[in-house]
Motif scaffolding. Structure first.
Motif, PDB file in Angstrom:
ATOM      1  N   ILE A 144      -5.073  11.460  -1.083  1.00 35.81           N
ATOM      2  CA  ILE A 144      -3.757  10.960  -1.371  1.00 35.81           C
ATOM      3  C   ILE A 144      -4.005   9.600  -2.116  1.00 35.81           C
ATOM      4  N   ARG A 145      -4.939   8.700  -1.645  1.00 32.87           N
ATOM      5  CA  ARG A 145      -5.236   7.565  -2.250  1.00 32.87           C
ATOM      6  C   ARG A 145      -5.677   7.826  -3.514  1.00 32.87           C
ATOM      7  N   GLN A 146      -6.464   8.727  -3.594  1.00 31.85           N
ATOM      8  CA  GLN A 146      -7.134   9.070  -5.073  1.00 31.85           C
ATOM      9  C   GLN A 146      -6.061   9.366  -6.015  1.00 31.85           C
ATOM     10  N   LEU A 147      -5.124  10.233  -5.506  1.00 30.78           N
ATOM     11  CA  LEU A 147      -4.026  10.560  -6.466  1.00 30.78           C
ATOM     12  C   LEU A 147      -3.312   9.461  -6.936  1.00 30.78           C
ATOM     13  N   VAL A 148      -3.021   8.892  -5.832  1.00 34.00           N
ATOM     14  CA  VAL A 148      -2.009   7.551  -6.245  1.00 34.00           C
ATOM     15  C   VAL A 148      -2.739   6.412  -7.184  1.00 34.00           C
ATOM     16  N   GLU A 149      -3.893   6.303  -6.984  1.00 37.48           N
ATOM     17  CA  GLU A 149      -4.646   5.325  -7.716  1.00 37.48           C
ATOM     18  C   GLU A 149      -4.750   5.952  -9.334  1.00 37.48           C
ATOM     19  N   ALA A 150      -4.761   7.079  -9.327  1.00 35.63           N
ATOM     20  CA  ALA A 150      -4.987   7.665 -10.831  1.00 35.63           C
ATOM     21  C   ALA A 150      -3.844   8.116 -11.351  1.00 35.63           C
ATOM     22  N   GLU A 151      -2.479   7.820 -10.640  1.00 38.13           N
ATOM     23  CA  GLU A 151      -1.328   8.116 -11.303  1.00 38.13           C
ATOM     24  C   GLU A 151      -0.731   7.243 -12.398  1.00 38.13           C
ATOM     25  N   ASP A 152       0.136   7.830 -13.267  1.00 29.79           N
ATOM     26  CA  ASP A 152       0.692   7.020 -14.303  1.00 29.79           C
ATOM     27  C   ASP A 152       1.693   6.115 -13.737  1.00 29.79           C
ATOM     28  N   GLY A 153       1.430   4.699 -13.726  1.00 30.68           N
ATOM     29  CA  GLY A 153       2.560   3.836 -13.424  1.00 30.68           C
ATOM     30  C   GLY A 153       4.007   4.025 -13.744  1.00 30.68           C
ATOM     31  N   ILE A 183       2.676  14.256   4.091  1.00 31.02           N
ATOM     32  CA  ILE A 183       2.265  13.318   2.970  1.00 31.02           C
ATOM     33  C   ILE A 183       3.038  11.930   3.187  1.00 31.02           C
ATOM     34  N   ALA A 184       4.166  11.755   3.369  1.00 28.19           N
ATOM     35  CA  ALA A 184       4.855  10.511   3.751  1.00 28.19           C
ATOM     36  C   ALA A 184       4.490   9.797   4.867  1.00 28.19           C
ATOM     37  N   LYS A 185       4.097  10.584   5.906  1.00 25.47           N
ATOM     38  CA  LYS A 185       3.492   9.722   7.159  1.00 25.47           C
ATOM     39  C   LYS A 185       2.144   9.358   6.936  1.00 25.47           C
ATOM     40  N   TYR A 186       1.272  10.227   6.181  1.00 27.55           N
ATOM     41  CA  TYR A 186       0.183   9.427   5.885  1.00 27.55           C
ATOM     42  C   TYR A 186       0.039   8.519   4.805  1.00 27.55           C
ATOM     43  N   ARG A 187       1.009   8.501   3.874  1.00 29.19           N
ATOM     44  CA  ARG A 187       1.202   7.406   3.077  1.00 29.19           C
ATOM     45  C   ARG A 187       1.512   5.924   3.520  1.00 29.19           C
ATOM     46  N   GLU A 188       2.397   6.096   4.475  1.00 29.51           N
ATOM     47  CA  GLU A 188       2.773   5.108   5.287  1.00 29.51           C
ATOM     48  C   GLU A 188       1.606   4.278   6.245  1.00 29.51           C
ATOM     49  N   THR A 189       0.848   5.178   6.710  1.00 26.09           N
ATOM     50  CA  THR A 189      -0.237   4.612   7.577  1.00 26.09           C
ATOM     51  C   THR A 189      -1.232   3.860   6.685  1.00 26.09           C
ATOM     52  N   MET A 190      -1.341   4.256   5.441  1.00 23.82           N
ATOM     53  CA  MET A 190      -2.254   3.718   4.385  1.00 23.82           C
ATOM     54  C   MET A 190      -1.702   2.504   3.747  1.00 23.82           C
ATOM     55  N   SER A 191      -0.383   2.068   4.036  1.00 22.43           N
ATOM     56  CA  SER A 191       0.583   1.107   3.486  1.00 22.43           C
ATOM     57  C   SER A 191       0.529   1.346   1.998  1.00 22.43           C
ATOM     58  N   ILE A 192       0.669   2.503   1.503  1.00 20.32           N
ATOM     59  CA  ILE A 192       1.222   2.830   0.013  1.00 20.32           C
ATOM     60  C   ILE A 192       2.509   2.537   0.092  1.00 20.32           C
ATOM     61  N   PRO A 193       3.269   2.066  -0.703  1.00 19.61           N
ATOM     62  CA  PRO A 193       4.762   1.855  -1.090  1.00 19.61           C
ATOM     63  C   PRO A 193       5.328   3.318  -1.603  1.00 19.61           C
ATOM     64  N   PRO A 194       6.532   3.586  -1.284  1.00 16.28           N
ATOM     65  CA  PRO A 194       7.258   4.786  -1.843  1.00 16.28           C
ATOM     66  C   PRO A 194       7.132   4.789  -3.224  1.00 16.28           C
ATOM     67  N   VAL A 195       7.351   6.125  -3.842  1.00 18.15           N
ATOM     68  CA  VAL A 195       7.411   6.193  -5.405  1.00 18.15           C
ATOM     69  C   VAL A 195       8.273   5.025  -5.916  1.00 18.15           C
ATOM     70  N   SER A 196       9.356   4.922  -5.577  1.00 17.64           N
ATOM     71  CA  SER A 196      10.312   4.015  -6.322  1.00 17.64           C
ATOM     72  C   SER A 196       9.866   2.415  -6.447  1.00 17.64           C
ATOM     73  N   GLN A 197       8.856   2.257  -5.342  1.00 14.10           N
ATOM     74  CA  GLN A 197       8.468   0.874  -5.278  1.00 14.10           C
ATOM     75  C   GLN A 197       6.826   0.842  -6.120  1.00 14.10           C
ATOM     76  N   ARG A 198       6.295   1.903  -6.612  1.00 11.03           N
ATOM     77  CA  ARG A 198       5.267   2.074  -7.149  1.00 11.03           C
ATOM     78  C   ARG A 198       5.240   2.161  -8.943  1.00 11.03           C
ATOM     79  N   LYS A 199       6.518   2.256  -9.215  1.00 12.59           N
ATOM     80  CA  LYS A 199       6.797   2.369 -10.766  1.00 12.59           C
ATOM     81  C   LYS A 199       6.678   1.045 -11.543  1.00 12.59           C
ATOM     82  N   THR A 200       5.789   0.956 -12.583  1.00 16.65           N
ATOM     83  CA  THR A 200       5.597  -0.292 -13.147  1.00 16.65           C
ATOM     84  C   THR A 200       6.411  -0.089 -14.818  1.00 16.65           C
ATOM     85  N   ILE A 201       6.209  -1.148 -15.329  1.00 16.59           N
ATOM     86  CA  ILE A 201       7.025  -1.357 -16.586  1.00 16.59           C
ATOM     87  C   ILE A 201       6.255  -0.608 -17.674  1.00 16.59           C
TER      88      ILE A 201
END
Length: 483
Positions: free
Chosen positions: A431-440, A465-483
């Protein structure tokens, strides 16, 4: 009923004091073990620490009383060279007691002293937030009345530097005979907010960030950032960049620069002056790769070296039956030495079993972690599961990939479509690998991550997935969006 005497036979399990001590030592962390040993050393004269040059960890037969390595006398005999030097100095008729040293001896003694100096004693003392602000107030051009009011505001700050009380509540604390007005407190608050660190004495995160931006030199990026903080901070938290651009009239580059500036601010300006309670972990074992195989060795720094005090042991042997409490203390010392060694032997066995089971982790990382339970290790080593649980709690191993608690290598499993199982630790790493490689600009949702894992044969529900993401302190999709 008429009272009567009855004889009844029954069986029950009783833990001997030695077994109770063994269990207690096994569940202690390294720090707690050292504290427990220090207590034994203070209470039991039959027990002492082995000198660092006394060889390996001593728990077997101790050397005979009066031998050279016992160190009973606590002093060394002068060598022949020392005697010749002393005779030479006496012949020269020089009294070195006036200067406190002899030629050539000062550098040696200074070098010895340097080796014994604890340089932590020379570290600067930590300054609390209130002390830091009081020093600035004392050096300011305020009058005594303004200083007193400023200190009143400082005393009301929390550890993060925020003022949660209203000025009216602070005013109520001042005796009426002083005649303090609310306007004076407002002036005192502004004076405190002008002190370092910037953002101090704010009443909200918005005001804290605004104070820090106002303390910066004027430029377009700072101006846009201040506008966003004071008027659109909630939209920024929601990552609603499109609406911010529409309301402020800025373009992507300007918004990106302002966003970076806001992220560089400190929302807790007072925390840097708080007490730094850093806790260091001393690994119990060290993992190395030797001839293509991962092996575990005990960390010598974590192993207390203990032995029987030979002076007291020899006295007790010479006066058998007249030792008072010494015979019992001798037995307790022997128990402790044996139980400490047994503790580390058990830790080493469990650690090696864990490493053997998780070889793929050490070769390829967390994505290769396999499911593992305490029961598997217990069955492999023929130990009780509770014993393995005690061994793996607050025990750490140093590996080429970092320092991990033993518990880290145990985890639940998730079924795969091929009938196998994947470790929850491996899934978190994926999950962390996928999030780090995602399009911001188009971050992955939990459902999309579940689909991508399904394509790799790992069946995971979206809520998992949501539970594992929260345990790793990864914010939800709405807060990971970049400009």
């Amino acid at each position: 009923m008429k009272p009567s005497l009855q004889l009844k036979l029954s069986q029950h399990l009783t833990l001997t004091p030695q077994l109770q001590q063994s269990i207690r030592l096994l569940q202690l962390s390294t720090l707690e073990l050292n504290q427990e040993i220090e207590r034994f050393l203070l209470e039991n004269p039959m027990l002492e620490r082995d000198e660092p040059d006394g060889g390996e960890y001593a728990s077997g037969p101790t050397p005979a009383a009066g031998s050279a390595q016992d160190g009973v006398n606590g002093s060394e005999q002068p060598s022949e060279q020392d005697n010749r030097d002393a005779a030479h100095e006496e012949q020269q008729g020089i009294d070195w007691s006036d200067t406190g040293s002899a030629p050539g001896a000062s550098s040696t003694r200074d070098r010895d002293n340097d080796e014994e100096v604890d340089f932590q004693e020379f570290q600067p003392a930590e300054t609390s937030l209130r002390e830091h602000l009081d020093q600035q107030i004392a050096l300011s051009q305020m009058c005594d009345r303004d200083r007193a009011l400023a200190r009143l505001v400082v005393e009301a700050l929390d550890d993060d530097g925020y003022l949660h009380q209203t000025l009216e509540e602070l005013l109520a604390l001042v005796p009426a005979e002083h005649g303090v007005e609310l306007e004076e407190l407002e002036i005192a608050l502004r004076q405190v907010q002008s002190l370092e660190p910037a953002g101090i004495a704010a009443r909200s995160p918005q005001e804290c960030l605004g104070l820090q931006l106002r303390a910066m030199p004027e430029d377009p990026v700072r101006k846009l950032a201040l506008t966003i903080v004071e008027g659109h901070l909630e939209l920024l938290a929601e990552r609603n960049f499109a609406r911010i651009k529409r309301l402020t009239g800025c373009d992507d580059d300007a918004l990106r620069a302002a966003h970076a500036l806001i992220c560089s601010l400190d929302p807790h300006p007072g925390a840097r002056h708080g007490s730094d309670d850093t806790r260091y972990v001393l690994p119990d074992v060290v993992v190395r790769k030797t001839r293509g195989r991962w092996t575990v060795g005990l960390n010598a720094e974590a192993m207390p070296r203990l032995r029987i005090n030979q002076l007291y042991a020899s006295i007790l042997q010479q006066h058998r039956g007249q030792g008072g409490e010494l015979p019992a203390q001798l037995q307790e010392a022997r128990w402790l030495i044996k139980n400490v060694q047994q503790r580390f032997d058990t830790i080493l066995r469990v650690a090696q079993a864990i490493v053997d089971q998780q070889r793929q982790f050490f070769d390829h990382g967390a994505v290769a972690m396999r499911p593992l339970t305490l029961r598997e290790i217990a069955d492999q080593l023929e130990l009780h599961e509770s014993t393995v649980s005690r061994v793996t709690t607050q025990k750490y191993m140093a590996t080429p990939r970092g320092v991990f608690e033993f518990k880290y290598f145990f985890g639940s499993h998730v079924a795969t479509d091929t009938g196998g199982a994947a470790s929850s630790t491996a899934i978190r790493a994926l999950i962390r690998q996928l999030v780090e490689a995602e399009d911001g600009k188009k971050p992955l949702s939990d459902a999309k991550i579940a689909d991508l894992l399904g394509q790799q044969g790992i069946v995971v529900a979206r809520r998992t997935i949501a539970k594992y993401r929260e345990t790793m302190s990864i914010p939800p999709v709405s807060q990971r969006k970049t400009i």
